[in-house]
Enzyme design. Structure first.
Site: not given
Ligand code: EPU
Length: 416
Positions: A22-23, A115, A120, A303, A395
């Site tokens: 994803k990233n 968030c 952030r 993460d 997500r």
């Protein structure tokens, strides 16, 4: 809203296919804005965040031919605005700022706001762009960026920011002259973006180190790129083997991306077979306690902090887990405690006193990785765990229930 229901206590065994990262995919999708033409991206994961990124590109005027490769036509891009509705859904939308301002010399991007895991800010993205000659104004909740020309410069990041480094690399690749990014992020996803930009005709040196040097070029060609496997997804499934005392092989994966996580899982008693294509992780009978500090790559990734904490809840002693990247990334703790975990928090440190069991309970996900940690806890717990708000999981984890069912988990998704 969907719920995930897990009947825990089953050791997981088998192979899990790892999806594209994803990233890595998110900055690459933004990078398609750098030049008109037909871009080809392979191995794009099917995730909510990717759908949001495609909606944003569509809003800017891009069109798509679905499939693998996904073809993205960017000749037609005629808008420079990332609206609030999309940026608030996904902060990574801010990645369009660098490419838009590099190609069109203007961009209007909603400020993302805070968030669940922290404030952030994007101050380092903005001050970096200013150093390249971009005029930045903050008006009505939007970043208004404009420039006559972008000129290379020295940029020092106070903190090695992942998307900040990506944004500045994308802006600098089309700037005039040389840009040096110091204290740059070294994450594999940043390296992959640099490799892709280089294949598009950019000139970038030093990727994977904290000093990246970019010689601006006047034009780029469209990308043709295959996205690497998701290291956090792979690490999450290896942790599933550890917490359930099972035996899981993840493939494909790049073991160098996972060194810090594997080191900690070994300390926790797991055994590994590591090859170029796959990693097999075997859970030990006993989960050993181990201390963890999150750090920028190559340190232990933030993460994976929530997922390893779930495992440490079942360790044979006390683990100290320190979160050094985000100031509020312990939202999973109160939910893990509802499952019987013994955890106390002091500032950015969680003290996890391992217990012999966790109990299934109704719990609620608060962000992507917190959700993954609750899934792992549920897989190991006695009885049934019901996880609400699973849209967070969607997500970042493609087909998580199917993948877990494939290795023997009793897991299903139900509509509420
Ligand atoms: N920071 C600033 N100012 C800035 C930018 C960052 O103070 O202008 C601070 C942040 O507040 C944070 C630290 O710097 O304390 C590092 O944040 P970074 O900018 O590196 O995070 P990010 O780029 O917003 C990416 C990932 C995150 C991952 C972090 C850290 C993407 C799309 N997101 O976020 O992924 O946690 O790097 O590795 O690449 C996830 O996938 O669950 C996720 C949150």
């Amino acid at each position: 809203m969907d719920k995930i229901i897990i009947e825990g206590g089953v050791p997981l065994n088998g192979t899990v296919q790892i999806s594209g990262a994803k990233n890595a995919a998110l900055p690459l999708l933004a990078a398609t804005l750098l030049t008109g033409g037909v871009h080809r991206l392979r191995n794009i994961p099917r995730l909510r965040d990717i759908r949001t990124a495609k909606t944003l590109l569509y809003h800017l005027g891009a069109t798509f031919e679905e499939g693998d490769p996904l073809c993205i036509h960017t000749d037609t891009v005629d808008s420079y605005e990332a609206p609030y509705d999309l940026v608030k859904t996904m902060r990574a939308s801010v990645l369009v700022l660098g490419p838009l301002v590099a190609r069109f010399k203007k961009a209007r991007v909603s400020l993302p706001g805070g968030c669940a895991i922290g404030a952030r800010p994007i101050n380092l993205h903005l001050s970096g762009l200013e150093r390249l000659g971009v005029k930045i104004e903050l008006l009505h909740g939007y970043v208004e960026a404009s420039a006559k020309r972008l000129v290379g410069n020295h940029i020092y990041f106070d903190i090695p920011t992942v998307t900040g480094t990506a944004n500045l690399m994308m802006a600098a690749v089309l700037a005039e002259g040389q840009t040096v990014l110091e204290n740059a992020a070294r994450e594999p996803e940043v390296v992959e973006l640099a490799q892709c930009l280089t294949n598009m005709g950019g000139s970038i040196q030093g990727v994977g180190t904290s000093v990246i040097t970019i010689e601006g070029v006047s034009e780029l060609r469209p990308m043709d790129h295959t996205i690497m496997p998701d290291r956090i997804e792979a690490a999450t499934y290896l942790t599933a083997a550890g917490i359930t005392r099972g035996n899981i092989t993840v493939r494909p994966c790049i073991s160098e991306h996972l060194e810090a996580v594997i080191h900690k899982l070994e300390q926790a008693g797991m055994l590994f077979e590591i090859t170029d294509d796959y990693i097999q992780g075997v859970g030990g009978k006993t989960i050993h306690n181990t201390d963890i500090k999150t750090d920028p790559h190559p340190g232990f990734p933030t993460d994976m902090q929530a997922q390893i904490m779930a495992m440490m809840c079942l360790a044979n002693g006390q683990s100290i887990i320190t979160e050094r990247i985000f100031e509020n990334r312990f939202m999973h703790v109160s939910e893990l405690k509802r499952m019987g975990a013994d955890i106390s928090i002091e500032g950015n440190t969680a003290i996890v006193r391992g217990r012999s069991t966790l109990q299934g309970a109704p719990v609620m996900a608060t962000d992507l990785r917190a959700s993954a940690s609750l899934v792992l806890a549920g897989l190991a717990a006695e009885g049934v765990t019901e996880i609400a708000r699973v849209y967070h999981l969607d997500r970042g984890y493609q087909g998580i229930e199917e993948k877990l069912r494939g290795v023997g988990a009793k897991i299903e998704r139900v509509k509420e």
